[in-house]
Write an enzyme that holds these catalytic residues in place. Sequence first.
Site, mmCIF file in Angstrom:
data_model
loop_
_atom_site.group_PDB
_atom_site.id
_atom_site.type_symbol
_atom_site.label_atom_id
_atom_site.label_comp_id
_atom_site.label_asym_id
_atom_site.label_seq_id
_atom_site.Cartn_x
_atom_site.Cartn_y
_atom_site.Cartn_z
ATOM 1 N N LYS A 40 17.200 83.030 -12.616
ATOM 2 C CA LYS A 40 17.088 81.645 -13.080
ATOM 3 C C LYS A 40 15.624 81.222 -13.185
ATOM 4 O O LYS A 40 15.214 80.578 -14.152
ATOM 5 C CB LYS A 40 17.871 80.710 -12.143
ATOM 6 C CG LYS A 40 19.384 80.907 -12.252
ATOM 7 C CD LYS A 40 20.189 80.215 -11.161
ATOM 8 C CE LYS A 40 21.665 80.598 -11.276
ATOM 9 N NZ LYS A 40 22.521 79.983 -10.232
ATOM 10 N N GLN B 234 22.056 77.111 -4.575
ATOM 11 C CA GLN B 234 22.775 78.353 -4.831
ATOM 12 C C GLN B 234 23.893 78.532 -3.808
ATOM 13 O O GLN B 234 23.675 78.389 -2.599
ATOM 14 C CB GLN B 234 21.799 79.538 -4.793
ATOM 15 C CG GLN B 234 22.399 80.865 -5.223
ATOM 16 C CD GLN B 234 22.824 80.909 -6.693
ATOM 17 O OE1 GLN B 234 22.251 80.226 -7.534
ATOM 18 N NE2 GLN B 234 23.834 81.698 -7.005
ATOM 19 N N ASP C 71 24.226 72.091 -12.398
ATOM 20 C CA ASP C 71 25.312 73.062 -12.215
ATOM 21 C C ASP C 71 26.659 72.489 -12.664
ATOM 22 O O ASP C 71 27.626 73.227 -12.852
ATOM 23 C CB ASP C 71 25.447 73.441 -10.730
ATOM 24 C CG ASP C 71 24.855 74.805 -10.410
ATOM 25 O OD1 ASP C 71 24.819 75.655 -11.315
ATOM 26 O OD2 ASP C 71 24.457 75.014 -9.247
#
Length: 295
Positions: free
Chosen positions: A52, A96, A119
């Site tokens: 990412k 995460q 997200d």
Amino acid sequence: MTLIDGRQTSSQIKSEIAARVADIVATGKRAPHLAAILVGHDGGSETYVAAKVKACAECGFKSSLIRFEDDVTEQRLLEEIQRLNADSDVDGFIVQLPLPRHISEQKVIEAIDPRKDVDGFHPVNVGRSSIGLPAFVSATPAGILTLLSRYDIDTKGKEVVVLGRSNIVGKPMASLLMQKANPGNATVTVCHSATKGIAEICRRADIIIAALGVPGFVTADMVKPGAVVIDVGTTRVPDSTRKSGFRLRGDVDFDAVAPNCSYITPVPGGVGPMTIVSLMQNTLLAACGDIYPAV
Ligand code: GUN
């Protein structure tokens, strides 16, 4: 059979994003900024977060990686989230997953300001998306929709079978494909661990989206000739011929299934790179205020 090339599609989209960022910066505005919180040292999470951060650089974004050890308290993590919520230099951020067991993932997700939830995991974004309002959409289903669009795969009126009902892939995928939209307008069946007769249900499908995390689950006898097969599985299986000691296996028995399909995604190089590029697209949307205009 056409192999759906997620690497090539994602690199094309990253170039398109980089061009837009160059235009934004040329007007005197700062580049989009994505922050990522990583707790602990899980191998998979380290790899995903590194990918990412690399994708941010390729898109011309600023990125910040914020690390905590496994023993960080839930309270400390929630404080960091509040800090990022309030930081006007940060357009969007992710935490995460998975998190250590002493930390509530749901509490963490709900602490993120929906306007920065790139997200798309916050219930506000999940709910808005499910009723067709502008929202940050979970990156994996968003990436799959992009692949279907870019390969001109029509979903209208098609029978789609989604294997798996996770909050981050199966549920949003089913919800998006049933929307009155394009891609969308599909007749969607979701199969899960309690479903009876999965093979028979799959054989009816024009499009199968496999997101179970069970390597090789979808076998040739489950796929109608000419079907489209999208493989979301990325299970690490031991492989002594690799330097890393493992390789990634999808949920589809690729060698047996591929010859009968019209389109299929490989693992790796299919859905995976698209997940990352969707996060970049969400970050650009956040930076431009396209989902939640500034009040
Ligand atoms: N863990 C596995 N997939 C994801 C993802 O898309 N986002 C985050 N934050 N964690 C994950």
